[in-house]
Design a protein around this motif. Structure first.
Motif, PDB file in Angstrom:
ATOM      1  N   TRP A   1      -0.252   2.736  -2.785  1.00  0.00           N
ATOM      2  CA  TRP A   1       0.497   2.777  -4.052  1.00  0.00           C
ATOM      3  C   TRP A   1      -0.413   2.362  -5.222  1.00  0.00           C
TER       4      TRP A   1
ATOM      5  N   TYR B   1      10.690  -0.290  -2.734  1.00  0.00           N
ATOM      6  CA  TYR B   1      11.778  -1.135  -3.239  1.00  0.00           C
ATOM      7  C   TYR B   1      12.701  -1.574  -2.090  1.00  0.00           C
TER       8      TYR B   1
ATOM      9  N   TYR C   1       9.596  -2.194  -8.241  1.00  0.00           N
ATOM     10  CA  TYR C   1       9.551  -0.882  -7.583  1.00  0.00           C
ATOM     11  C   TYR C   1      10.785  -0.061  -7.945  1.00  0.00           C
TER      12      TYR C   1
ATOM     13  N   ALA D   1      10.137   1.600 -11.087  1.00  0.00           N
ATOM     14  CA  ALA D   1       9.171   2.696 -10.955  1.00  0.00           C
ATOM     15  C   ALA D   1       9.795   3.986 -10.400  1.00  0.00           C
ATOM     16  N   ILE D   2      10.985   3.882  -9.843  1.00  0.00           N
ATOM     17  CA  ILE D   2      11.651   5.104  -9.347  1.00  0.00           C
ATOM     18  C   ILE D   2      11.987   6.026 -10.515  1.00  0.00           C
TER      19      ILE D   2
ATOM     20  N   GLU E   1       1.168  -0.612   0.226  1.00  0.00           N
ATOM     21  CA  GLU E   1       0.934  -1.169  -1.113  1.00  0.00           C
ATOM     22  C   GLU E   1      -0.455  -0.806  -1.631  1.00  0.00           C
TER      23      GLU E   1
ATOM     24  N   GLN F   1      -1.521   4.481  -8.528  1.00  0.00           N
ATOM     25  CA  GLN F   1      -1.354   4.002  -9.905  1.00  0.00           C
ATOM     26  C   GLN F   1      -2.651   4.215 -10.691  1.00  0.00           C
TER      27      GLN F   1
ATOM     28  N   ALA G   1       8.173   4.799  -4.561  1.00  0.00           N
ATOM     29  CA  ALA G   1       8.716   3.603  -5.218  1.00  0.00           C
ATOM     30  C   ALA G   1      10.029   3.193  -4.548  1.00  0.00           C
TER      31      ALA G   1
END
Ligand code: 9MR
Ligand code: 9MR
Length: 594
Positions: free
Chosen positions: A333, A372, A380, A383-384, A330, A337, A368
């Motif tokens: 990630w 997820y 998530y 976000a894919i 995370e 972002q 993502a």
């Protein structure tokens, strides 16, 4: 790099190479005690040199001559136990050969055989046996152990390939490109363990991404099969499947590549230049962590998200790891972002592998998808960007297919937001495409012209892996057969006549571009590694010319040379071995219950 010049010297060298191949084929014919006319290597029968499970589709490729029948001869006899009709001939553009197919799928008796066609030398021998891929699968996984950094390989595990520890990687410098407020240039950090990437000794996060994922997927998809395997690695017998112990060696290194101050992930841990032809412990140049990047952060996030859910079942063996991996995922990630387009190119003083992926939409989609699946959080899934994310065969720079593979495997446990119809469609459409290639190809292998790139044998294995996803989703047996054909391809049914896995088959690479195999003074290379494979780029042409070696052909499917010089066709790499593990294990696991 310049294209090779094809001078007289090169032609002479390739003539020498051709006659070397001839003697191999003549030898194998005479050891079967038959008198057959000698033939050049392109006139040899091409078959999976390991063999087949009893119920599998079984095919060989036969150079076109006037014969229209073939037979199967049990090893050590001279009497046919099966005879069949050859197909009509057709031309394989990738190799320029005109060939016929010998299909003996309906023959299922276990044993060792050769294929005989009048006017040709007998084929290499192969087995028909229910457990025929167990050894090659074990070896392809054990190869990762042989490529471990920061540890001595003991004789009890490594046999004649025992070696001293190399690359402790506990005194790694932060390179100027990676300098930050908390870790200025020259800061010493520790990044031990992990696998050497390939024939070189560096460790690259982007390539570790697809590699580690593919091995984790092998476990997620076939846990019962891998629970039984015993590889004789140092952790064997600790109650954890050896596959997961081996993967942990690399996960521990990957975790050290994250900067705890901001969640960013360094692109690689490397020397400034490639080391010489040395054993690991002799290759002692200063190592650096180089520049954080978005592709590194996302590969890291995806792998740690998968690892978090896989090792959750082994909490007692790895206390706290599952939670730590998810937190690390995370944080990476989040970093991506905030830094969505930090693509990687080598700083001017760094000359090792680049892995410079410039397109990051697919890595975002993949990370993502894994977050997820592991967390069940719909943000998530959103976000894919599933509607815009195609499914294509994966490679180190292309991760969209991995997202679809994971979503399909976990489809029964997704939240309602997941588009189930889309998941099935993405997987099946790609499998259909590959299946069509399989049916049309003269060699009956789904390899397109564009598949003959650096590491083409891994493209073959990744094509097979995606066909296997189609099979697992839909149960269409033809997808499994098409995947089988690709395993046949790397194990001998290809235009070079090599079984490309060291130590597995009758004619295997002896001079892989792999520093330990080259520098250890042992004739046989370390077993279980798949060579990169034929591809017409020949980016090492000048390097080979200097060594007096040269490619026997420019044809995409024949452009391969078994020589140390050829890093563009004969190197090994972790991201090439991983899909070999996946495919050989999957086919073994799916077939052994037949
Ligand atoms: O050994 C290196 C191999 O791991 C890489 O894949 C390859 C391409 O980057 O480069 C190899 O190193 C060669 C270098 O690029 C040029 N000089 C000869 C080196 C070893 O053959
Ligand atoms: O697999 C990589 C291939 O796709 C690239 O075309 C090639 C040249 O950049 O590099 C390959 O990866 C090598 C990496 O850069 C260094 N370690 C050895 C890898 C396999 O040759």
């Amino acid at each position: 790099m310049l294209k090779p010049r094809r001078g007289l010297l090169a032609m002479l060298a390739s003539a020498a190479l051709l006659s070397a191949c001839q003697s191999v084929d003549t030898d194998s014919a005479s050891s079967a005690q038959v008198s057959q006319p000698p033939a050049e290597s392109s006139a040899s029968i091409k078959v999976n040199q390991v063999g087949f499970t009893p119920t599998a589709t079984k095919m060989a490729v036969v150079p076109s001559n006037s014969a229209d029948r073939f037979s199967l001869i049990p090893e050590g006899t001279n009497t046919a136990v099966y005879s069949g009709r050859l197909s009509a001939s057709s031309t394989w553009d990738h190799s320029g050969e005109t060939v016929k197919i010998a299909d003996f799928s309906d023959f299922s008796r276990t044993g060792e055989y050769r294929i005989r066609v009048e006017g040709l030398p007998d084929s290499h021998p192969f087995s028909i046996a229910p457990d025929v891929y167990v050894d090659v699968n074990d070896a392809s996984l054990k190869a990762f152990y042989f490529n471990r950094a920061s540890t001595e390989l003991l004789e009890e595990h490594a046999g004649i390939y025992a070696r001293p520890a190399g690359h402790p990687d506990d005194q790694v410098k932060v390179h100027s490109s990676a300098a930050s407020r908390h870790r200025p240039e020259g800061t010493i950090i520790s990044g031990p363990k992990g696998w050497y990437d390939a024939g070189d000794y560096n460790k690259y996060i982007v390539n570790s991404g697809i590699t580690t994922y593919t091995l984790l997927a092998a476990y997620e998809h076939f846990p019962e099969y891998y629970a039984e395997r015993e590889l004789n690695i140092p952790e064997s017998g600790n109650g954890v499947p050896d596959l997961l112990d081996e993967i942990m060696w690399n996960l521990e290194w990957m975790l050290t590549m994250q900067d705890p101050n901001d969640g960013g992930v360094y692109h690689k841990l490397t020397t400034k230049r490639f080391e010489g032809r040395l054993m690991p412990h002799e290759a002692t140049n200063q190592r650096y962590v180089v520049k954080k990047g978005t592709a590194a952060a996302l590969n890291f996030a995806a792998v740690m998200a998968v690892a978090s859910r896989v090792y959750a079942d082994y909490e007692e063996d790895f206390p706290g790891f599952s939670t730590q991996a998810l937190e690390a995922a995370e944080a990476a990630w989040q970093w991506a972002q905030a830094n969505p387009d930090v693509t990687y190119r080598n700083p001017e003083d760094i000359h090792t592998g680049q892995y410079g992926d410039q397109t990051l939409f697919d890595e975002f989609g993949w990370a993502a998808a894994e977050l997820y699946i592991t967390t069940g959080q719909d943000r998530y899934y959103e976000a894919i960007m599933a509607d815009e994310l195609a499914n294509v065969v994966p490679n180190w720079a292309e991760s969209r297919g991995l997202a679809w593979m994971s979503l399909a495997h976990h489809r029964d446990n997704l939240t309602p937001i997941a588009d189930q119809r889309l998941i099935a469609k993405r997987i099946d459409e790609l499998a259909q495409e590959l299946h069509a290639e399989w049916q049309e190809s003269a060699y009956r292998v789904p390899m397109r012209r564009s598949d003959f790139v650096w590491g083409s044998n891994a493209v073959a294995m990744n094509n097979a892996m995606m066909l296997l996803q189609g099979y697992r989703l839909k149960g269409d047996g033809e997808y499994l057969e098409a995947a089988q054909s690709l395993l046949d391809y790397v194990l001998g049914r290809n235009a070079t006549g090599y079984s490309f896995v060291t130590g597995h088959g009758s004619k295997t690479p002896m001079h892989i571009h792999h520093r330990p195999s080259d520098a250890d003074g042992i004739e046989e290379p370390i077993p279980g590694f798949i060579a990169g494979g034929p591809q017409p780029g020949q980016q090492d042409g000048e390097n080979c010319e200097e060594d007096g070696a040269s490619y026997p052909s420019d044809k995409p499917a024949k452009s391969y040379v078994d020589h140390w010089c050829s890093y563009a066709s004969n190197e090994i790499a972790i991201n090439w071995n991983a899909p070999l593990v996946y495919v050989s294990g999957a086919i073994q696991a799916l077939r052994q219950t037949d």
